[in-house]
Design a protein around this motif. Structure first.
Motif, PDB file in Angstrom:
ATOM      1  N   VAL A   1       0.808  -1.212   0.000  1.00 59.60           N
ATOM      2  CA  VAL A   1       0.000   0.000   0.000  1.00 59.60           C
ATOM      3  C   VAL A   1       0.844   1.267   0.000  1.00 59.60           C
ATOM      4  CG1 VAL A   1      -1.780   1.276   1.257  1.00 59.60           C
ATOM      5  CG2 VAL A   1      -1.874  -1.218   1.154  1.00 59.60           C
ATOM      6  N   GLU A   2       1.913   1.296   0.815  1.00 58.24           N
ATOM      7  CA  GLU A   2       2.695   2.524   0.932  1.00 58.24           C
ATOM      8  C   GLU A   2       4.144   2.236   1.310  1.00 58.24           C
ATOM      9  OE1 GLU A   2       1.610   5.152   4.175  1.00 58.24           O
ATOM     10  OE2 GLU A   2       1.178   3.451   5.466  1.00 58.24           O
ATOM     11  N   THR A   3       4.961   3.273   1.148  1.00 63.77           N
ATOM     12  CA  THR A   3       6.350   3.248   1.597  1.00 63.77           C
ATOM     13  C   THR A   3       6.523   4.373   2.602  1.00 63.77           C
ATOM     14  OG1 THR A   3       7.150   2.376  -0.507  1.00 63.77           O
ATOM     15  CG2 THR A   3       8.758   3.490   0.889  1.00 63.77           C
ATOM     16  N   VAL A   4       7.053   4.030   3.779  1.00 59.89           N
ATOM     17  CA  VAL A   4       7.279   5.014   4.832  1.00 59.89           C
ATOM     18  C   VAL A   4       8.778   5.120   5.062  1.00 59.89           C
ATOM     19  CG1 VAL A   4       6.897   5.558   7.268  1.00 59.89           C
ATOM     20  CG2 VAL A   4       5.071   4.484   5.933  1.00 59.89           C
ATOM     21  N   ALA A   5       9.275   6.354   5.120  1.00 59.65           N
ATOM     22  CA  ALA A   5      10.691   6.587   5.415  1.00 59.65           C
ATOM     23  C   ALA A   5      10.822   6.966   6.883  1.00 59.65           C
ATOM     24  CB  ALA A   5      11.239   7.694   4.531  1.00 59.65           C
ATOM     25  N   LEU A   6      11.612   6.194   7.624  1.00 59.19           N
ATOM     26  CA  LEU A   6      11.896   6.488   9.028  1.00 59.19           C
ATOM     27  C   LEU A   6      13.234   7.215   9.095  1.00 59.19           C
ATOM     28  CD1 LEU A   6      11.135   3.008  10.624  1.00 59.19           C
ATOM     29  CD2 LEU A   6       9.576   4.944  10.379  1.00 59.19           C
ATOM     30  N   THR A   7      13.270   8.338   9.792  1.00 59.21           N
ATOM     31  CA  THR A   7      14.522   9.054  10.004  1.00 59.21           C
ATOM     32  C   THR A   7      14.990   8.781  11.424  1.00 59.21           C
ATOM     33  OG1 THR A   7      13.852  10.785   8.465  1.00 59.21           O
ATOM     34  CG2 THR A   7      15.645  11.310   9.987  1.00 59.21           C
ATOM     35  N   VAL A   8      16.139   8.139  11.538  1.00 55.47           N
ATOM     36  CA  VAL A   8      16.732   7.801  12.830  1.00 55.47           C
ATOM     37  C   VAL A   8      17.853   8.801  13.090  1.00 55.47           C
ATOM     38  CG1 VAL A   8      17.962   6.045  14.154  1.00 55.47           C
ATOM     39  CG2 VAL A   8      16.199   5.358  12.512  1.00 55.47           C
ATOM     40  N   SER A   9      17.743   9.557  14.180  1.00 55.16           N
ATOM     41  CA  SER A   9      18.764  10.537  14.561  1.00 55.16           C
ATOM     42  C   SER A   9      19.173  10.264  15.995  1.00 55.16           C
ATOM     43  CB  SER A   9      18.210  11.959  14.467  1.00 55.16           C
ATOM     44  OG  SER A   9      17.788  12.236  13.163  1.00 55.16           O
ATOM     45  N   GLY A  10      20.471  10.064  16.222  1.00 58.00           N
ATOM     46  CA  GLY A  10      20.882   9.754  17.583  1.00 58.00           C
ATOM     47  C   GLY A  10      22.364   9.919  17.817  1.00 58.00           C
ATOM     48  N   ARG A  11      22.791   9.345  18.945  1.00 59.62           N
ATOM     49  CA  ARG A  11      24.181   9.451  19.383  1.00 59.62           C
ATOM     50  C   ARG A  11      24.720   8.088  19.770  1.00 59.62           C
ATOM     51  NH1 ARG A  11      26.263  14.391  20.578  1.00 59.62           N
ATOM     52  NH2 ARG A  11      27.727  13.523  22.066  1.00 59.62           N
ATOM     53  N   LEU A  12      25.996   7.895  19.450  1.00 62.50           N
ATOM     54  CA  LEU A  12      26.729   6.729  19.927  1.00 62.50           C
ATOM     55  C   LEU A  12      27.227   7.036  21.327  1.00 62.50           C
ATOM     56  CD1 LEU A  12      28.914   5.969  16.827  1.00 62.50           C
ATOM     57  CD2 LEU A  12      27.361   4.358  17.896  1.00 62.50           C
ATOM     58  N   ARG A  13      26.963   6.135  22.235  1.00 67.54           N
ATOM     59  CA  ARG A  13      27.461   6.270  23.608  1.00 67.54           C
ATOM     60  C   ARG A  13      28.131   4.958  23.985  1.00 67.54           C
ATOM     61  NH1 ARG A  13      22.163   9.382  25.974  1.00 67.54           N
ATOM     62  NH2 ARG A  13      22.677  11.373  25.003  1.00 67.54           N
ATOM     63  N   GLY A  14      29.377   4.816  23.563  1.00 69.62           N
ATOM     64  CA  GLY A  14      30.085   3.556  23.795  1.00 69.62           C
ATOM     65  C   GLY A  14      29.455   2.449  22.980  1.00 69.62           C
ATOM     66  N   ASP A  15      28.932   1.440  23.663  1.00 68.92           N
ATOM     67  CA  ASP A  15      28.276   0.327  22.987  1.00 68.92           C
ATOM     68  C   ASP A  15      26.764   0.489  22.982  1.00 68.92           C
ATOM     69  OD1 ASP A  15      30.564  -0.926  22.226  1.00 68.92           O
ATOM     70  OD2 ASP A  15      30.680  -2.220  23.974  1.00 68.92           O
ATOM     71  N   ARG A  16      26.302   1.729  22.960  1.00 71.57           N
ATOM     72  CA  ARG A  16      24.871   2.023  22.919  1.00 71.57           C
ATOM     73  C   ARG A  16      24.589   3.081  21.867  1.00 71.57           C
ATOM     74  NH1 ARG A  16      22.806  -0.870  26.044  1.00 71.57           N
ATOM     75  NH2 ARG A  16      21.910  -1.007  28.034  1.00 71.57           N
ATOM     76  N   ILE A  17      23.413   2.982  21.281  1.00 65.92           N
ATOM     77  CA  ILE A  17      22.881   4.037  20.417  1.00 65.92           C
ATOM     78  C   ILE A  17      21.559   4.460  21.026  1.00 65.92           C
ATOM     79  CG2 ILE A  17      21.887   4.619  18.174  1.00 65.92           C
ATOM     80  CD1 ILE A  17      23.858   2.678  16.893  1.00 65.92           C
TER      81      ILE A  17
ATOM     82  N   ALA B   1      18.490   7.080  20.211  1.00 68.72           N
ATOM     83  CA  ALA B   1      18.046   7.854  19.058  1.00 68.72           C
ATOM     84  C   ALA B   1      16.548   8.100  19.097  1.00 68.72           C
ATOM     85  CB  ALA B   1      18.407   7.104  17.771  1.00 68.72           C
ATOM     86  N   THR B   2      16.117   8.994  18.220  1.00 73.27           N
ATOM     87  CA  THR B   2      14.689   9.182  17.951  1.00 73.27           C
ATOM     88  C   THR B   2      14.411   8.626  16.560  1.00 73.27           C
ATOM     89  OG1 THR B   2      15.029  11.386  17.029  1.00 73.27           O
ATOM     90  CG2 THR B   2      14.503  11.255  19.379  1.00 73.27           C
ATOM     91  N   VAL B   3      13.171   8.212  16.354  1.00 75.97           N
ATOM     92  CA  VAL B   3      12.732   7.700  15.058  1.00 75.97           C
ATOM     93  C   VAL B   3      11.506   8.499  14.655  1.00 75.97           C
ATOM     94  CG1 VAL B   3      11.952   5.697  13.757  1.00 75.97           C
ATOM     95  CG2 VAL B   3      13.564   5.391  15.644  1.00 75.97           C
ATOM     96  N   ASP B   4      11.618   9.209  13.542  1.00 75.16           N
ATOM     97  CA  ASP B   4      10.538  10.059  13.049  1.00 75.16           C
ATOM     98  C   ASP B   4       9.976   9.436  11.773  1.00 75.16           C
ATOM     99  OD1 ASP B   4       8.886  12.050  12.052  1.00 75.16           O
ATOM    100  OD2 ASP B   4      10.309  13.658  12.451  1.00 75.16           O
ATOM    101  N   ASP B   5       8.683   9.109  11.791  1.00 79.94           N
ATOM    102  CA  ASP B   5       8.049   8.530  10.602  1.00 79.94           C
ATOM    103  C   ASP B   5       7.222   9.559   9.828  1.00 79.94           C
ATOM    104  OD1 ASP B   5       5.751   8.856  12.104  1.00 79.94           O
ATOM    105  OD2 ASP B   5       5.204   6.738  12.121  1.00 79.94           O
ATOM    106  N   GLY B   6       7.350  10.818  10.195  1.00 83.84           N
ATOM    107  CA  GLY B   6       6.600  11.868   9.527  1.00 83.84           C
ATOM    108  C   GLY B   6       5.266  12.176  10.184  1.00 83.84           C
ATOM    109  N   ARG B   7       4.817  11.293  11.060  1.00 81.03           N
ATOM    110  CA  ARG B   7       3.559  11.491  11.785  1.00 81.03           C
ATOM    111  C   ARG B   7       3.787  11.628  13.281  1.00 81.03           C
ATOM    112  NH1 ARG B   7       1.338   6.303   9.080  1.00 81.03           N
ATOM    113  NH2 ARG B   7       2.013   6.865   7.011  1.00 81.03           N
ATOM    114  N   SER B   8       4.746  10.853  13.785  1.00 83.74           N
ATOM    115  CA  SER B   8       5.068  10.904  15.210  1.00 83.74           C
ATOM    116  C   SER B   8       6.530  10.510  15.395  1.00 83.74           C
ATOM    117  CB  SER B   8       4.147   9.968  16.013  1.00 83.74           C
ATOM    118  OG  SER B   8       4.333   8.632  15.599  1.00 83.74           O
TER     119      SER B   8
END
Length: 145
Positions: free
Chosen positions: A96-112, A114-121
């Motif tokens: 039905v559709e294609t959704v682009a998720l934008t993942v923006s975050g930081r590396l903190r040692g062995d952790r990431i 981040a936030t994930v924005d799908d354009g709606r929330s």
């Protein structure tokens, strides 16, 4: 005899430097690599979803990889790391559709983290690096004959 002693000393010095220099570079606060297998949880609309990403770095900045279990319906189409900050674009496709998720975050040692924005929330993504061997299995379901 003197040449043998010098050769042994040179070999030992080289071995010590091969161990010490990478440790010192990591301890100096340089940004960690994002390459590796990452497991964690994507929290979106109050629902926790398990996520596994396999990432590789090219030229110390460009991120490549894939979503385990995503096959062709979930793919990382773009990725970049600048220092400890990273950004990925993941496409999720269905008929039905294609959704682009934008993942923006930081590396903190062995952790990431981040936030994930799908354009709606916007949701949260928390990943940790793992060195466990992960196996991806695919099944084809067909109607009985």
């Amino acid at each position: 005899m003197m040449n043998t002693a010098k050769s042994v000393l040179l070999a030992l010095t080289a071995a010590v430097l091969m161990i010490v220099l990478p440790v010192a570079a990591h301890a100096s606060g340089g940004p960690p690599s994002a390459a590796g297998t990452w497991v964690g949880v994507w929290t979106h609309d109050g629902i926790d979803r398990p996520v596994v990403l396999e990432l590789a770095e090219r030229d110390g900045r460009q991120l490549l990889g894939y979503v385990l279990g995503g096959t062709e319906s979930q793919t990382i189409v773009e990725g970049m790391r600048r220092g400890r900050r990273l950004r990925l674009t993941i496409e999720i496709r269905d008929p039905v559709e294609t959704v682009a998720l934008t993942v923006s975050g930081r590396l903190r040692g062995d952790r990431i983290v981040a936030t994930v924005d799908d354009g709606r929330s916007v949701g949260r993504l928390n990943l940790r690096r793992t060195d466990h061997m992960l196996h991806e299995q695919r099944f084809v379901l067909a109607a009985p004959v």
